[in-house]
Design a protein around this motif. Structure first.
Motif, PDB file in Angstrom:
ATOM      1  N   THR A  38       0.912  -1.145   0.021  1.00 23.47           N
ATOM      2  CA  THR A  38       0.065   0.128   0.098  1.00 23.47           C
ATOM      3  C   THR A  38       0.829   1.243   0.007  1.00 23.47           C
ATOM      4  OG1 THR A  38      -1.725  -1.180   1.096  1.00 23.47           O
ATOM      5  CG2 THR A  38      -1.853   1.290   1.038  1.00 23.47           C
ATOM      6  N   GLY A 197      -8.712   5.132  -3.931  1.00 23.28           N
ATOM      7  CA  GLY A 197     -10.150   4.462  -3.229  1.00 23.28           C
ATOM      8  C   GLY A 197     -11.250   5.658  -3.324  1.00 23.28           C
ATOM      9  N   ALA A 198     -12.435   5.361  -3.172  1.00 24.63           N
ATOM     10  CA  ALA A 198     -13.671   6.164  -3.262  1.00 24.63           C
ATOM     11  C   ALA A 198     -13.371   7.178  -2.139  1.00 24.63           C
ATOM     12  CB  ALA A 198     -14.695   5.357  -2.853  1.00 24.63           C
ATOM     13  N   ARG A 199     -12.883   7.138  -1.094  1.00 20.87           N
ATOM     14  CA  ARG A 199     -12.563   8.566   0.010  1.00 20.87           C
ATOM     15  C   ARG A 199     -11.325   8.836  -0.104  1.00 20.87           C
ATOM     16  NH1 ARG A 199     -14.432   7.093   5.756  1.00 20.87           N
ATOM     17  NH2 ARG A 199     -13.293   5.126   5.471  1.00 20.87           N
ATOM     18  N   GLY A 200     -10.484   8.554  -1.160  1.00 19.57           N
ATOM     19  CA  GLY A 200      -9.075   9.051  -1.233  1.00 19.57           C
ATOM     20  C   GLY A 200      -9.267  10.425  -1.872  1.00 19.57           C
ATOM     21  N   ARG A 253      -5.010   8.386   8.196  1.00 21.35           N
ATOM     22  CA  ARG A 253      -4.875   8.458   6.844  1.00 21.35           C
ATOM     23  C   ARG A 253      -3.472   7.967   6.483  1.00 21.35           C
ATOM     24  NH1 ARG A 253      -9.479  11.103   4.774  1.00 21.35           N
ATOM     25  NH2 ARG A 253      -8.503  10.965   2.601  1.00 21.35           N
ATOM     26  N   GLU A 271      -5.466   8.529   1.542  1.00 20.19           N
ATOM     27  CA  GLU A 271      -6.834   7.784   1.721  1.00 20.19           C
ATOM     28  C   GLU A 271      -6.756   7.284   3.065  1.00 20.19           C
ATOM     29  OE1 GLU A 271      -7.515   4.026  -0.353  1.00 20.19           O
ATOM     30  OE2 GLU A 271      -5.183   3.644  -0.550  1.00 20.19           O
ATOM     31  N   GLU A 274      -8.433   2.825   6.949  1.00 23.66           N
ATOM     32  CA  GLU A 274      -9.286   1.958   7.312  1.00 23.66           C
ATOM     33  C   GLU A 274      -9.539   1.331   5.686  1.00 23.66           C
ATOM     34  OE1 GLU A 274     -13.812   1.215   8.453  1.00 23.66           O
ATOM     35  OE2 GLU A 274     -13.018   3.059   8.433  1.00 23.66           O
ATOM     36  N   ASP A 275      -9.556   2.349   4.614  1.00 20.45           N
ATOM     37  CA  ASP A 275      -9.663   2.101   3.230  1.00 20.45           C
ATOM     38  C   ASP A 275      -8.721   1.202   2.759  1.00 20.45           C
ATOM     39  OD1 ASP A 275     -12.194   3.079   3.834  1.00 20.45           O
ATOM     40  OD2 ASP A 275     -11.744   4.608   2.663  1.00 20.45           O
ATOM     41  N   ALA A 276      -7.445   1.601   3.038  1.00 17.27           N
ATOM     42  CA  ALA A 276      -6.313   1.143   2.550  1.00 17.27           C
ATOM     43  C   ALA A 276      -5.890  -0.181   2.897  1.00 17.27           C
ATOM     44  CB  ALA A 276      -4.973   2.107   2.820  1.00 17.27           C
ATOM     45  N   ALA A 278      -8.170  -2.517   4.240  1.00 18.82           N
ATOM     46  CA  ALA A 278      -9.620  -3.207   4.138  1.00 18.82           C
ATOM     47  C   ALA A 278      -9.351  -4.605   3.533  1.00 18.82           C
ATOM     48  CB  ALA A 278     -10.587  -2.538   3.403  1.00 18.82           C
ATOM     49  N   GLU A 279      -8.252  -4.701   2.627  1.00 15.35           N
ATOM     50  CA  GLU A 279      -8.142  -5.988   2.117  1.00 15.35           C
ATOM     51  C   GLU A 279      -7.598  -6.836   3.129  1.00 15.35           C
ATOM     52  OE1 GLU A 279      -5.367  -8.012  -1.688  1.00 15.35           O
ATOM     53  OE2 GLU A 279      -5.656  -5.575  -1.381  1.00 15.35           O
TER      54      GLU A 279
END
Length: 609
Positions: A38, A197-200, A253, A271, A274-276, A278-279
């Motif tokens: 990441t 990502g969507a929130r990045g 972040r 981003e 949490e999103d980074a 998530a995988e």
């Protein structure tokens, strides 16, 4: 044994046994690798965006430099400088405005820009600028730096519409400075694609922390400040690369930064952590599920893997059969696979596309050659018919003129003896009119027979068209025909003015006769690749039937009921075009009018459009 059976025997033990033993250890290793990957991907994204932005600005600067070195502005007149700036404006892709300044900052020529969308339809992709935009352009020109080092990039700014802009300046030959403003809006999709990502978020900021480009258009339009972001602060302090920080929304972040080469700008992408990561949670669930059901679904997985291997091969077999059967548009699935089968599918589809392209190009070439052959045949027939008319005119003119002169003289003597209002006088006047018509036809035949080579010279096109319209102004008004002029920029053509004006006048007359109840006649011209001038005469008459369209240039052929229509007008137009090394074409549909187009060669040093 078929390939599917052999694959199943191999895949069953291979799929089940390693999965049970390695599942848990794989999860732990994968989580650490995910974190490293990441960070690496974020750094790569930031560096890639920085390099792309630098490349785009560098390309714009090089384009301005090429334009500045190609012209000696100091030796040009004021009007020529404006023309040169217009040429630079058209040639440099993405240019929003162009200006020429002295080294002291004085304006050498008026700036060139698009003031309205209708001003240059061919430049519809360029932004429209107003006075405030031009003022902002002037303030952002890096004049002093360009004079000192030869070329420079000015500070970023936004237009009144919120469009990001940057001005570059290059020292030109002759002691002038060429300044070009470029729109950076073309880079906004690139920045948006770099968002993680969507929130990045992704942004390019200057040394003051102000936003130049961003995935959030609102930040660009308002020149928002990101100086308070820990990621931006670290980057401006020289600490580039990956960074974990807490944002203004108290959310942890992960981000990375990179410097834009040669500009000093900074790229920042980030981003939510949490999103980074998530995988990793998804990976844990999948690993547990895989270990729990490994023994139960091993055979099913093997069957699926075998099917995944065999299906593309069968698809390729069907595709080959389809191509052999003439279905050139057939494509196989599986070209999105990242393995050898995917390579094979992509290669097959590429081959099919190439075969389809070859077939399409072959059909187009055959059609073009057929059309060219048909046009050449029609042209040859016209020339042969004109030659026949010339031979007829040469043989008949002398034999007809002598008795015709005697007949006309006798009629005119008899007219002198008859009083006005006499019944015989009306008949004699009719005879005289018909005799004069015969004389006019013979004179046209004689001119066709002589075929004198016209004296061609470069002349302005617009006065010839105006003259031909003026000759028919009364007749057009009487017929209720509205004339619309669609003139482009001034053009020059090689022409014999009297002969070409006569041909244009004949086309105007022909259009008027096609609209006995009134209508609209549109006359205009345009340049074709700077080599030919295309002059069109478009009427709103009844049009020309397809079965007679190929005969309208034949001598004595006419569909007009008017006794003045001799069937030699369009023949004369064709002959004049041939004399001028050009040609005339017609496009028409019944009930939709007709368009006659005259194509004439232009001088090599024609007027600039």
């Amino acid at each position: 044994m078929r390939i599917g059976t052999r694959a199943l025997i191999i895949l069953v033990p291979v799929a089940v046994l390693p999965l049970v033993g390695a599942g848990w250890s794989a999860f732990n290793v994968s989580r650490r690798a995910l974190e490293d990957r990441t960070r690496a991907s974020q750094v790569a994204a930031a560096r890639s965006l920085a390099e792309r932005v630098s490349a785009e600005i560098g390309a714009s600067l090089r384009a301005a430099g090429l334009a500045a070195s190609a012209m000696e502005f100091g030796q040009l007149s004021a009007e020529e400088r404006v023309g040169a700036l217009r040429l630079v404006f058209r040639q440099i892709e993405g240019a929003a405005a162009v200006a020429l300044l002295s080294e002291e900052g004085a304006q050498v020529a008026a700036p060139v820009y698009l003031a309205s969308p209708s001003e240059e339809p061919s430049l519809a992709d360029r932004p429209v600028l107003g006075p405030p935009d031009i003022d902002a352009f002037g303030r952002s020109i890096p004049l002093r730096a360009a004079v000192q080092v030869g070329k420079a990039v000015g500070p970023a700014h936004v237009s009144g519409e919120g469009d990001p802009r940057v001005a570059v300046a290059v020292r030109a030959r002759g002691g002038a400075v060429l300044a070009v403003e470029f729109s950076l809006a073309r880079l906004l999709p690139l920045v948006a694609e770099s968002r993680l990502g969507a929130r990045g978020a992704a942004a390019v900021v200057d040394r003051a922390g102000l936003v130049v480009l961003s995935s959030n258009r609102g930040e660009v339009a308002s020149r928002a400040s990101r100086a308070g972001s820990p990621l931006v602060q670290a980057a401006l302090a020289g600490n580039l690369g990956a960074l974990a920080f807490e944002g203004a929304d108290r959310i942890r972040r992960l981000g990375a930064s990179a410097e834009v080469p040669d500009l000093g700008w900074v790229v920042a992408v980030d981003e939510p952590a949490e999103d980074a990561l998530a995988e990793s949670r998804v990976l844990a669930r999948r690993t547990l599920a895989a270990v729990a059901i490994a023994l139960a679904v091993g055979i099913a997985l093997a069957l699926m893997a075998t099917g995944a291997m065999v299906r593309p091969i069968r698809a390729l077999h069907r595709g080959a059969a389809a191509l052999a059967g003439g279905e050139l548009g057939h494509r196989v699935e599986g070209d999105d696979r990242r393995d050898e089968l995917g390579d094979l599918a992509r290669g097959f589809n590429a081959m099919a596309a190439e075969i389809e392209r070859w077939n399409r190009e072959l059909a187009q070439r055959v059609e073009e050659k057929t059309r060219e052959a048909r046009e050449a045949q029609d042209l040859l027939l016209r020339v042969q018919k004109l030659a026949a008319v010339g031979q007829l005119g040469a043989g008949v003119a002398h034999e007809v003129n002598n008795p015709l002169a005697g007949l006309l003289g006798q009629v005119q003597l008899l007219l002198m003896q008859e009083p006005t209002g006499s019944p015989k006088r009306a008949k004699l006047e009719s005879i005289e009119g018909q005799a004069k018509r015969i004389r006019e036809i013979v004179e046209r035949l004689q001119r066709t027979a002589e075929g004198e080579e016209p004296a061609l010279a470069p002349v302005e096109l617009r006065p010839l068209l105006d003259d031909s319209l003026a000759r028919n102004l009364g007749a057009l008004a009487e017929a209720g025909v509205q004339v619309v002029r669609e003139y482009g920029p001034p053009l020059r053509v090689f022409a014999d003015p009297p002969r070409l004006t006569e041909a244009f006048s004949e086309l105007v007359t022909n259009a008027r006769r096609a609209m006995p109840k009134g209508g609209k006649l549109t006359v205009g011209y345009r340049s074709v690749d700077g080599q030919l001038a295309a002059i069109h005469f478009t009427d709103t008459g009844e049009g020309i039937a397809p079965d007679i369209r190929g005969r309208i240039f034949e001598p004595f052929f006419t569909t007009k009921q008017d006794w003045n229509a001799k069937g030699l007008g369009l023949t004369m137009v064709h002959q004049v075009c041939e004399e001028h090394h050009g040609r005339v074409t017609v496009e028409s549909e019944p009930g939709k009018g007709a368009t006659f187009t005259v194509l004439l060669p232009m001088p090599q040093q024609g007027a600039l459009a």
